[in-house]
Design a protein around this motif. Structure first.
Motif, PDB file in Angstrom:
ATOM      1  N   SER A 111       0.830  -1.197   0.000  1.00  0.00           N
ATOM      2  CA  SER A 111       0.000   0.000   0.000  1.00  0.00           C
ATOM      3  C   SER A 111       0.867   1.251   0.000  1.00  0.00           C
ATOM      4  O   SER A 111       1.967   1.276   0.537  1.00  0.00           O
ATOM      5  CB  SER A 111      -0.938   0.004   1.204  1.00  0.00           C
ATOM      6  OG  SER A 111      -0.184  -0.022   2.370  1.00  0.00           O
ATOM      7  N   VAL A 112       0.346   2.280  -0.646  1.00  0.00           N
ATOM      8  CA  VAL A 112       1.037   3.555  -0.741  1.00  0.00           C
ATOM      9  C   VAL A 112       0.343   4.503   0.211  1.00  0.00           C
ATOM     10  O   VAL A 112      -0.875   4.577   0.230  1.00  0.00           O
ATOM     11  CB  VAL A 112       0.918   4.115  -2.176  1.00  0.00           C
ATOM     12  CG1 VAL A 112       1.840   5.298  -2.349  1.00  0.00           C
ATOM     13  CG2 VAL A 112       1.205   3.045  -3.183  1.00  0.00           C
ATOM     14  N   ARG A 113       1.093   5.210   1.011  1.00  0.00           N
ATOM     15  CA  ARG A 113       0.464   6.110   1.981  1.00  0.00           C
ATOM     16  C   ARG A 113       1.079   7.505   1.856  1.00  0.00           C
ATOM     17  O   ARG A 113       2.224   7.707   2.218  1.00  0.00           O
ATOM     18  CB  ARG A 113       0.653   5.561   3.388  1.00  0.00           C
ATOM     19  CG  ARG A 113      -0.128   4.297   3.629  1.00  0.00           C
ATOM     20  CD  ARG A 113       0.597   3.381   4.560  1.00  0.00           C
ATOM     21  NE  ARG A 113      -0.059   2.080   4.625  1.00  0.00           N
ATOM     22  CZ  ARG A 113      -0.503   1.533   5.745  1.00  0.00           C
ATOM     23  NH1 ARG A 113      -0.351   2.145   6.884  1.00  0.00           N
ATOM     24  NH2 ARG A 113      -1.080   0.361   5.723  1.00  0.00           N
ATOM     25  N   PHE A 114       0.280   8.422   1.347  1.00  0.00           N
ATOM     26  CA  PHE A 114       0.741   9.809   1.246  1.00  0.00           C
ATOM     27  C   PHE A 114       0.394  10.535   2.542  1.00  0.00           C
ATOM     28  O   PHE A 114      -0.521  10.134   3.241  1.00  0.00           O
ATOM     29  CB  PHE A 114       0.055  10.498   0.068  1.00  0.00           C
ATOM     30  CG  PHE A 114       0.543  10.003  -1.248  1.00  0.00           C
ATOM     31  CD1 PHE A 114       1.735  10.486  -1.781  1.00  0.00           C
ATOM     32  CD2 PHE A 114      -0.162   9.038  -1.943  1.00  0.00           C
ATOM     33  CE1 PHE A 114       2.191  10.007  -2.993  1.00  0.00           C
ATOM     34  CE2 PHE A 114       0.303   8.564  -3.150  1.00  0.00           C
ATOM     35  CZ  PHE A 114       1.480   9.038  -3.679  1.00  0.00           C
ATOM     36  N   PRO A 115       1.135  11.606   2.831  1.00  0.00           N
ATOM     37  CA  PRO A 115       0.815  12.357   4.050  1.00  0.00           C
ATOM     38  C   PRO A 115      -0.643  12.782   4.037  1.00  0.00           C
ATOM     39  O   PRO A 115      -1.215  13.057   2.979  1.00  0.00           O
ATOM     40  CB  PRO A 115       1.741  13.563   3.971  1.00  0.00           C
ATOM     41  CG  PRO A 115       2.862  13.120   3.133  1.00  0.00           C
ATOM     42  CD  PRO A 115       2.306  12.129   2.158  1.00  0.00           C
ATOM     43  N   LEU A 116      -1.206  12.823   5.231  1.00  0.00           N
ATOM     44  CA  LEU A 116      -2.627  13.118   5.388  1.00  0.00           C
ATOM     45  C   LEU A 116      -2.986  14.452   4.735  1.00  0.00           C
ATOM     46  O   LEU A 116      -2.472  15.502   5.097  1.00  0.00           O
ATOM     47  CB  LEU A 116      -2.946  13.178   6.882  1.00  0.00           C
ATOM     48  CG  LEU A 116      -4.420  13.196   7.259  1.00  0.00           C
ATOM     49  CD1 LEU A 116      -5.093  11.916   6.820  1.00  0.00           C
ATOM     50  CD2 LEU A 116      -4.558  13.405   8.750  1.00  0.00           C
ATOM     51  N   MET A 117      -3.865  14.409   3.723  1.00  0.00           N
ATOM     52  CA  MET A 117      -4.301  15.635   3.048  1.00  0.00           C
ATOM     53  C   MET A 117      -5.784  15.544   2.810  1.00  0.00           C
ATOM     54  O   MET A 117      -6.322  14.463   2.574  1.00  0.00           O
ATOM     55  CB  MET A 117      -3.602  15.753   1.692  1.00  0.00           C
ATOM     56  CG  MET A 117      -2.428  16.691   1.706  1.00  0.00           C
ATOM     57  SD  MET A 117      -1.687  16.727   0.093  1.00  0.00           S
ATOM     58  CE  MET A 117      -0.096  16.097   0.459  1.00  0.00           C
ATOM     59  N   ARG A 118      -6.433  16.694   2.863  1.00  0.00           N
ATOM     60  CA  ARG A 118      -7.860  16.698   2.540  1.00  0.00           C
ATOM     61  C   ARG A 118      -8.029  17.097   1.082  1.00  0.00           C
ATOM     62  O   ARG A 118      -7.195  17.786   0.501  1.00  0.00           O
ATOM     63  CB  ARG A 118      -8.592  17.676   3.453  1.00  0.00           C
ATOM     64  CG  ARG A 118      -8.736  17.156   4.870  1.00  0.00           C
ATOM     65  CD  ARG A 118      -9.658  18.056   5.681  1.00  0.00           C
ATOM     66  NE  ARG A 118      -9.175  19.423   5.730  1.00  0.00           N
ATOM     67  CZ  ARG A 118      -8.220  19.833   6.584  1.00  0.00           C
ATOM     68  NH1 ARG A 118      -7.670  18.983   7.421  1.00  0.00           N
ATOM     69  NH2 ARG A 118      -7.826  21.084   6.574  1.00  0.00           N
ATOM     70  N   GLU A 119      -9.145  16.652   0.524  1.00  0.00           N
ATOM     71  CA  GLU A 119      -9.345  16.902  -0.904  1.00  0.00           C
ATOM     72  C   GLU A 119      -9.422  18.382  -1.229  1.00  0.00           C
ATOM     73  O   GLU A 119      -9.005  18.813  -2.305  1.00  0.00           O
ATOM     74  CB  GLU A 119     -10.636  16.225  -1.364  1.00  0.00           C
ATOM     75  CG  GLU A 119     -10.420  14.776  -1.729  1.00  0.00           C
ATOM     76  CD  GLU A 119     -11.709  14.146  -2.161  1.00  0.00           C
ATOM     77  OE1 GLU A 119     -12.192  14.527  -3.242  1.00  0.00           O
ATOM     78  OE2 GLU A 119     -12.232  13.295  -1.414  1.00  0.00           O
ATOM     79  N   ASN A 120      -9.924  19.190  -0.298  1.00  0.00           N
ATOM     80  CA  ASN A 120     -10.081  20.616  -0.613  1.00  0.00           C
ATOM     81  C   ASN A 120      -8.800  21.409  -0.405  1.00  0.00           C
ATOM     82  O   ASN A 120      -8.804  22.617  -0.485  1.00  0.00           O
ATOM     83  CB  ASN A 120     -11.221  21.214   0.216  1.00  0.00           C
ATOM     84  CG  ASN A 120     -10.968  21.080   1.707  1.00  0.00           C
ATOM     85  OD1 ASN A 120      -9.867  20.675   2.118  1.00  0.00           O
ATOM     86  ND2 ASN A 120     -11.960  21.411   2.500  1.00  0.00           N
ATOM     87  N   GLU A 121      -7.711  20.719  -0.093  1.00  0.00           N
ATOM     88  CA  GLU A 121      -6.460  21.449   0.112  1.00  0.00           C
ATOM     89  C   GLU A 121      -5.720  21.711  -1.197  1.00  0.00           C
ATOM     90  O   GLU A 121      -4.699  22.376  -1.201  1.00  0.00           O
ATOM     91  CB  GLU A 121      -5.545  20.693   1.079  1.00  0.00           C
ATOM     92  CG  GLU A 121      -5.991  20.855   2.520  1.00  0.00           C
ATOM     93  CD  GLU A 121      -5.025  20.234   3.503  1.00  0.00           C
ATOM     94  OE1 GLU A 121      -4.692  20.892   4.494  1.00  0.00           O
ATOM     95  OE2 GLU A 121      -4.605  19.085   3.262  1.00  0.00           O
ATOM     96  N   ALA A 122      -6.182  21.111  -2.265  1.00  0.00           N
ATOM     97  CA  ALA A 122      -5.545  21.365  -3.559  1.00  0.00           C
ATOM     98  C   ALA A 122      -6.614  21.321  -4.630  1.00  0.00           C
ATOM     99  O   ALA A 122      -7.677  20.712  -4.445  1.00  0.00           O
ATOM    100  CB  ALA A 122      -4.463  20.327  -3.838  1.00  0.00           C
ATOM    101  N   ASP A 123      -6.338  21.969  -5.772  1.00  0.00           N
ATOM    102  CA  ASP A 123      -7.326  21.952  -6.860  1.00  0.00           C
ATOM    103  C   ASP A 123      -7.388  20.578  -7.490  1.00  0.00           C
ATOM    104  O   ASP A 123      -8.442  20.106  -7.894  1.00  0.00           O
ATOM    105  CB  ASP A 123      -6.956  23.000  -7.919  1.00  0.00           C
ATOM    106  CG  ASP A 123      -7.257  24.406  -7.399  1.00  0.00           C
ATOM    107  OD1 ASP A 123      -7.891  24.490  -6.329  1.00  0.00           O
ATOM    108  OD2 ASP A 123      -6.828  25.377  -8.029  1.00  0.00           O
TER     109      ASP A 123
END
Lengths: 261, 604, 401, 341
Positions: free
Chosen positions: B305-317
């Motif tokens: 599994s690939v785990r990116f740092p916790l980000m919310r969808e609205n933090e980027a376009d």
């Protein structure tokens, strides 16, 4: 005591000069911190005499008799018991305690020892009697207080009246010259007070010197040679029982008697 | 008769001094003190001689030297270059942190368990009994190890895949983090209002009591001062937000490549970290490369599994994902299946060709393991995030790379240190070259009021912002709380049983319900009985926190033993430790006496 | 006159029990279901781990380390003989007190434990095949003696005294080589060490009593010294005292560090620490003795010492027996802290066992198995003691006698 | 001739030193009949008890070698397990004769502790382990990440000062014991962990999937580990030092546990003869105050340096460590035995 002169002269509760004096108390004063509990007490007791101390609670009667065997330390005055002055001298204290027996309001039997062990403990350890002698004397006194059959029981298994009688036997076994009673019947049920008082009456009749703090006016009247009335740390009035109960001199005494009789 | 106390003994008779009770006592004490002083003197002399011979420090001068001990968990700013004294202070504060929270929680759980042990429900009663018996009969050391390495480490998910709960709470096996209000540099604006609020509350309390007393009326007093305080303080807080602006000497420097920045006040060229400053960071386009991992967690496999740092969808376009080595991936038929867009994905091979991830497709038949070690690149467009710098003025973001610099750094082969390796990292750092093209970011400092809400987030592989409780802290806390609560439960149970039966009967006789009887009559009386033994349990909890090293928590004793190892100053440190623990003991005793005095007053 | 009548028949049976204890009211019913789910889940996971996932070979292989650590195998009969004598003495106590006495209540489960170990020893451990059953037999022999001649209990204090000396000599040995070859103290470890440290409660008893009496003394110098000692020692954690004792005791006493092995240092620390707590327990007991007891004794002419030893102390100690047992349990658990000074007690053996090369070969390590094993053993003994304590409390609470 | 003269002087010095210290530690040890050796009882590969309770490991073998040299009997050792903090006191108080507990030789320890270090037996250095797929390839990659570290030694100071010097900000997590630390790392609380290189390798086997991890090719400290004795007893220091050298030399000259008996009889190389105290060369060993067969006994008991290494740490163990810089000098390592001349 700047205003000592204005105070009434202290009452001297001396025994009549007849008998030989066994307890002499002169100018006894005691304080608990700043509280003056005993004020200029003068009292002497003859051999074979029964002195009954009465008075309202907090008047210092218990403290007075606890001073006689140094359960409380007095600060001023002189106490002589059987010719020994009670001082800071260890030897004097030990001797006086050996020669005075004491019976407490709450019996103070040792709950972890049997009745027999309670009684023989002090004779064997203090008087250095042989165990057999101590037991023999113990049984004698148990017989005398009327409970010979309870020797091997523990105090917890006895009634209050029986416990107090054991306590008396315990003191007597030490063969004291004076017996001090500190309200011996106050913690007892009414129905057993009589049996304890009876033991005390018998004792008095046998000529034991006794100082008794009590509320039992009947006892005071019947066996007391003298009655001492105390209030607020002072001896207010002294007299024979007849004088005391029929014609007290002091107003304070009258008001006390009127409340309790 | 005026009582006057004589200062001489009543007796005039001469008593030999060896028989005088008073003098015997004085002599006994005298002999005792001389023996004691002599004994202690010899012992101290031994120690001093031995220390001098061994050339070990016997004074406290070592406290001023730089410690060099890295400490993560701290309530006050600290750097490795700070002194031993500061390191020890941090340890002391950490002890307090675990002790105070532990005492509160242990009381709550202990009381609950104690009451449960008397429940009329057999199962509940039995469960509570088992709880108490098991926990108090196993050594605390064993329990700490259990909570830490058998529960809190293996069971919660890893930090790379944390559980983000509503309300901003984040959970993982690194610990717990949640939003927290912190005072900002503008806190001073609020202080006069707080003072005024306190004064006015006092006035309100006094006034209310007086009116009640005058009217000879019974009524509640407390709502008046509380409401007054809240209104005035709230007003002040509101006002602190009015007309806010960013001070001109407040700066924010940000290195996008390293993903970190600092907020600081720069006065005359000197900079001083500015704590709790909200800043906004915007990055136009950036990429992040992550390898897929095969993990074994609590004896279970987690595959590829690939785990990116916790980000919310609205933090980027937009988020775009691609395999770093697209050709190789296509050759192997690898695909990405998102579990939690945009942070967690599984790499699989779509064997049945239905375009979605099915059970078993994440296993490589050749190795019987998952598709691990495959690099995946995430490209974000217009990433923006508002952060609050921490106590040290630090801000951290994911370590993005320039979007064009997609090629992942070559992963060096694992190798044991070989002959010829340099024995200093400084040499290596000097030769390391930074090949990536620079990444730039737009930043801005946000104005604030007296308080700022700092949210927790996970930029790399640690929590930043908010209030953070490490797993080490939690494990120690949990073990201490659970262990102590078992004892408190027994104390509470004993206390409840010790309330005379007549009290219950009297309460029922005046018509109180069962619950009312318990909460109004029995429980308050039981609490009075249990207070002294409870306090001694609180002390035990505090002292037991010295086992923190078993869970890796940097508590006073842990730091003290590190310092002792480094400096050899065992005796001064022992004295410091005894002093610190005595201070805590005394504080508890003071509280006990206060409360006891209050209860005693109530009793009369 | 109204004749006495039999009471109505009490409802009982399984359904009645269920209704009374589990389903009396909706709230309790919900509680029951929630609790049942929690219990079932816990038991399932525990059972799965114990019977399916666990890898117990490493624990099993190292039984001797857990038991005696590095105590030489050829001398194992010595600690086991000491254990046997101890069981025998306990047996005498239990036998004399009767089957229902508290001592018997503690003795029989321990015999049960030894019996289980004996069976295991007969089957799997050839070197101690006959030793464990021997210890078991000594225990039952004592029980037999005690129940046959109950008066033998009189000599028991002597028995325990002799046991302490003989036990120490058995463990340490007398000669270089031979049957009674010396075993250096530093090789004692494992559960043996845990038990040895646990006996620190015995010397802590007189010291604690002395401190408690000192604290109640009218003489300020003695009183404040005792208060200071008790409060300072109790104020700081045991591991700090262990740490200080292990580093500084040889320096403080100015003796060669070799004549004071680490175990002795820890023993001193544990004893003094325990004594400070004992002092507070005893003080509680002293306060529980009515003042009149002392006064009565003094009025009878007993000296201050006689009053204390014959009247006050016996009553005070009896009142605090449960508290002392509680303290013993605490001490038993606290012996696990000696790992901090490099001693290898039962708890620390667990650490070693989980880093042995063989343990490294098990995927994920064997920490959990080792932990569970250790926890169960500690629990068994501590729980036994706490049951005994509760029985004592009940029995003492009934009356003065 | 001059060489011979110099030897005589040296011999005279050694002998006189021996007389001066006749009541020195060596004599005391002989009188006592046992060697007291301070060890680590909890470091796999270096010192840990096996299931029978006997200590085994690299450091332990050096204790045995010294005991064999002094008594001709490797079993006459009393092991005193020490924690890191106990080491200076144990050494200074004379509680132990020699400290062989993976102790780094540093200037402070020579001066403050008053320790004299014998030749380094293991060249170690503090390294880092990370997951292969963590994306961490150098110390700079620890930016914003967490590192587990075991307390009680210089490890955490090295870590703190090195990363601070590189300007890397990281989160340290300090542990008292290794097993807990390993659990924390394996369960992912830390992105990496650091200890001496030998420790990294030995604990790697304890991870769930050891092959998922790698050791970074960077070492941030020098950790030369060797036996230490107390200042002020040159004779005893010589005995310890030359026992170690003898084991180094034995490897160089091909003397092994298996062939040492043959060598004693048949070796032609004068170095070997002197090393083993073969007939005619007894004085080379006896000059230390030991019996002539002292080093023969040492080799007989534990083998040469190479054998000790392979048995405890190398291919003969679960760790499978490579010799690396601990190879003999002629193989590019730092192990260099001094000549018996």
């Amino acid at each position: 005591m700047s205003d000592a002169a204005s105070a009434p002269a202290p009452i001297r509760a001396d025994a009549p000069p007849t008998g030989q004096r066994i307890i002499e108390i002169e100018g006894l004063n005691k304080w608990y911190g700043e509280f003056h509990v005993l004020r200029d007490i003068n009292l002497s007791v003859n051999r074979g005499e029964v002195v009954v101390v009465i008075g309202p609670s907090g008047s210092g009667k218990s403290t007075l008799i606890r001073c006689i065997n140094r359960l409380e330390e007095h600060q001023q005055g002189k106490i002589v018991v059987d010719g020994v002055e009670l001082t800071d001298d260890v030897r004097a204290i030990d001797q006086i305690r050996r020669e005075t027996g004491m019976v407490f309001q709450s019996f103070n039997l040792f709950p972890h020892l049997t009745v027999l062990d309670n009684i023989t403990l002090a004779p064997t350890r203090v008087r250095r009697w042989k165990k057999s002698k101590a037991e023999e004397r113990a049984r004698f006194f148990l017989e005398k207080v009327g409970i010979p059959e309870q020797a091997h029981k523990y105090p917890g298994q006895l009634s209050g009246g029986q416990q107090q009688r054991v306590a008396i036997a315990r003191s007597l076994t030490m063969e004291p010259k004076v017996m001090l009673f500190d309200e011996p019947t106050s913690a007892l049920d009414p129905e057993v007070i009589g049996e304890v008082l009876q033991v005390m009456v018998n004792l008095a009749k046998e000529g034991m010197t006794m100082v008794v703090v009590t509320h039992e006016m009947g006892f005071a009247r019947e066996v007391g040679d003298r009655v001492v009335f105390m209030d607020a740390g002072q001896i207010v009035e002294v007299g024979s029982p007849e004088h005391f109960f029929t014609n007290p001199k002091e107003a304070r005494t009258r008001s006390f008697l009127s409340k309790i009789l | 008769m005026q009582p006057g106390k004589p200062n001489v003994s009543a007796s005039t008779a001469v008593v030999p001094f060896w028989r005088n009770v008073k003098i015997i006592g004085v002599i006994a004490q005298f002999v005792f003190v001389i023996a004691l002083v002599a004994g202690v003197g010899i012992l101290v002399n031994n120690v001093v001689t031995a220390l001098a011979k061994a050339n070990l420090p016997a004074d406290f001068s070592f406290l001023g030297k730089p410690a060099g001990i890295p400490i993560a968990e701290r309530a006050i700013p600290y750097q490795v270059t700070d002194t031993y004294a500061r390191a020890l202070l941090i340890g002391f504060l950490n002890t307090l942190k675990v002790a105070i929270v532990g005492v509160v929680l242990a009381t709550v759980i202990g009381v609950l368990m104690g009451v449960m042990r008397l429940s009329s429900n057999w199962l509940v009663r039995t469960m509570a009994s088992v709880y108490v018996e098991v926990l108090r009969n196993i050594p605390l050391a064993v329990q700490i190890v259990f909570w830490y390495s058998a529960v809190l480490l293996p069971f919660p998910p890893r930090i790379s895949d944390p559980i983000a709960l509503p309300g901003g709470l984040i959970m993982s096996n690194v610990g717990l983090a949640f939003p927290f209000l912190y005072p900002t540099y503008r806190f001073a604006v609020w202080v006069p209002y707080l003072v005024a609020a306190a004064v006015l509350a006092g006035v309100a309390w006094w006034w209310r009591r007086r009116t009640l007393a005058k009217a000879d009326r019974v009524g509640s007093v407390w709502p008046f001062p509380v409401v007054t305080f809240l209104v005035v303080a709230g007003m002040g807080l509101g006002l602190s937000y009015v007309g806010r602006s960013v001070p001109s000497d407040l700066t924010f420097t940000f290195e996008a490549d390293r993903g970190r920045g600092t907020t600081a006040f720069v006065v005359d060229g000197k900079s001083r970290p500015a704590a709790f400053v909200p800043v906004t960071i915007e990055i136009e386009k950036a990429s992040l490369t992550v390898s897929s991992q095969n993990l074994v967690e609590s004896r279970q496999d987690v595959r590829g599994s690939v785990r990116f740092p916790l980000m919310r969808e609205n933090e980027a376009d937009a988020f775009e994902f691609a395999f770093a080595d697209a050709e190789a991936a296509e050759e192997r038929g690898l695909q990405l299946s998102f579990d939690k867009y945009p942070s967690v994905a599984t790499i699989y091979v779509d064997r049945n060709g239905n375009g979605r991830f099915d059970a078993g497709e994440d296993v490589d038949p050749a190795t019987n393991r998952g598709y691990g070690g495959v690099d995946v690149v995430m490209t974000v467009t217009n990433f923006r995030r508002t952060l609050v710098s921490d106590r040290d003025g630090q801000v951290r973001t994911p370590t993005f790379k320039h979007a064009d610099d997609v090629a992942a750094a070559a992963v060096e082969e694992s190798a044991a240190p070989r002959a010829g390796t340099r024995f200093s990292a400084f040499g290596q750092a000097a030769t390391a070259t930074v090949s990536e093209s620079a990444l730039s970011a737009k930043t801005a400092i946000q104005p604030v009021g007296a308080l700022v809400l700092s949210r927790a987030y996970v930029p790399v592989s640690n929590y930043e912002g908010g209030m953070r409780l490490t797993v080490n802290y939690l494990a120690l806390l949990l073990a201490l709380v659970v262990y102590t609560s078992a004892f408190i439960a027994e104390i509470v149970r004993g206390g409840i049983l010790a309330v005379p039966k007549g009290q219950r009967e009297a309460a029922r006789a005046i018509g109180l319900s069962g619950t009312q009887t318990f909460s109004l009559i029995i429980f308050p009386q039981a609490m009075r009985i249990v207070l002294p033994p409870m306090i001694s349990q609180y002390l035990n909890l505090t002292k037991n926190s010295s086992l923190a090293s078993l869970a890796g928590y940097a508590e006073l004793f842990v730091i003290a033993s590190v310092v002792s190892n480094q400096t050899g100053a065992a005796i001064p440190i022992a004295l410091l430790l005894i002093g610190s623990y005595l201070v805590i003991s005394l504080a508890f005793s003071l509280v006990l006496n206060q409360v006891n005095a209050r209860l005693a007053l109530v009793e009369r | 006159m109204i004749q006495p009548r039999p009471a109505p028949v009490k409802a009982h049976g399984f359904r009645f029990w269920l209704r009374k204890n589990l389903f009396n009211g909706p709230f309790n019913t919900v509680l029951t279901f929630v609790a049942a789910v929690v219990v079932a889940w816990s038991l399932y996971n525990l059972a799965t781990f114990i019977f399916v996932e666990g890898s117990w070979g490493q624990v099993w292989r190292n039984m001797r380390l857990f038991g005696v650590y590095r105590y030489p195998p050829e001398y194992l009969w010595r600690p086991l003989l000491a254990l046997g004598i101890m069981l025998g003495l306990m047996g005498v106590m239990a036998g004399a007190g009767g089957r229902k006495s508290i001592v018997a209540g503690a003795f029989l489960p321990i015999q049960g434990f030894v019996a289980v170990v004996s069976v295991v020893a007969i089957l799997f451990w050839p070197s101690v095949r006959f030793l464990w059953p021997g210890a078991l037999a000594l225990g039952f022999l004592g029980y037999f003696i005690g129940s046959r001649w109950p008066r033998s209990i009189k000599y028991l204090p002597w028995g325990w005294g002799v046991w302490l000396v003989v036990g120490y000599l058995l463990l340490s040995g007398l000669t270089t080589g031979g049957t009674l070859g010396k075993v250096p103290v530093r090789d004692w470890g494992g559960f043996l060490l845990t038990l040895i440290l646990f006996t620190g409660i015995i010397p802590s008893f007189p010291i604690g009593i002395a401190l408690a009496l000192g604290r109640n003394s009218k003489l300020p110098a003695i009183k404040y010294f005792c208060i200071g000692f008790i409060e300072v020692v109790r104020g700081a954690p045991l591991i700090m005292w262990l740490f200080i004792a292990s580093l500084l005791l040889p320096l403080i006493l100015n003796v060669d560090a070799n004549s004071l092995p680490a175990i002795m240092r820890a023993y001193v620390a544990i004893t003094l620490f325990s004594a400070a707590y004992m002092a507070e327990n005893v003080r509680g007991g002293l306060q529980a003795v009515p003042r009149g007891q002392g006064e009565a004794a003094r009025a009878l002419g007993l000296s201050a010492w006689q009053t204390t030893l014959l009247i006050v102390l016996p009553q005070a100690l009896r009142a605090v027996i449960p508290a002392i047992v509680g303290q013993a349990i605490g001490l038993f658990k606290d012996t696990s802290l000696v790992f901090i000074v490099g001693l290898v007690d039962f708890f620390k053996v667990g650490d070693i066992v989980s880093v042995q090369p063989e343990a490294l070969l098990v995927t994920g390590g064997v920490k959990l198995e080792v932990f569970l094993f250790i926890a169960v053993i500690y629990f068994f003994f501590a729980y036994r003691m706490s049951i005994a304590s509760r029985q004592l409390e009940k029995r003492l609470g009934v009356g003065e006698r | 001739m001059t060489r011979y003269f110099r030897f005589l002087v040296a011999l005279a010095l050694v002998v006189s030193a021996g007389t001066v210290f006749a009541q020195g530690r060596l004599q005391a040890i002989k009188d006592r009949g046992e060697l007291r050796c301070g060890v680590n009882a909890n470091l796999p590969g270096f010192g840990v008890p096996d299931a029978s309770g006997a200590y085994t490991g690299f450091d332990i073998d050096f204790c045995k070698a010294i005991a064999a040299a002094v008594f001709g009997d490797a079993s006459k050792v009393v092991y005193r397990p020490l924690t890191a903090g106990e080491r200076p006191t144990a050494l200074q108080s004379g509680e132990i004769d020699v400290l062989i507990r993976n102790t780094t030789r540093t200037s402070i320890r020579e001066t403050d502790w008053g320790a004299n270090f014998a030749p380094t037996t293991y060249y170690d250095g503090q390294g880092f382990m990370v997951r292969k797929d963590s994306g961490i390839n150098s110390l700079r990659d620890f930016e914003g990440r967490s590192i587990c570290v075991q307390s009680g030694t210089t490890t955490e100071t090295n870590l703190g000062t090195t990363l601070a010097g590189l300007g890397v900000q990281f989160t340290p997590v300090i542990f008292e014991t290794a097993p807990v630390l390993i659990a924390a790392y394996d369960d992912g609380q830390c992105d990496g962990w650091t200890t001496d290189g030998s420790g990294l390798v030995s604990y790697q086997t304890q991870l769930r999937v050891p092959s998922d991890h790698k050791i970074l090719p960077v070492i941030i400290s020098k950790e030369p580990l060797g036996p230490a004795v107390l200042h002020g007893d040159d004779q005893w220091y010589d005995v310890v030092s030359w026992t170690v050298y003898a084991l180094f030399d034995a490897e160089e000259y091909g003397v092994t546990q298996a062939n040492v008996d043959d060598m004693l009889v048949s070796a032609a190389d004068p170095q070997v003869k002197r090393l083993l105290g073969a007939p005619g060369s007894e004085s080379y060993v006896e000059a230390f105050g030991l019996s002539a067969d002292a080093f023969y006994q040492a080799i007989k008991a534990v083998g040469n340096y190479g054998e000790i290494f392979e048995r405890n740490l190398g291919s003969g163990s679960v760790f499978g460590l490579e010799r690396g810089i601990n190879a003999q000098y002629y193989d590019g390592g730092l192990i260099y035995g001094y000549p018996f001349n």
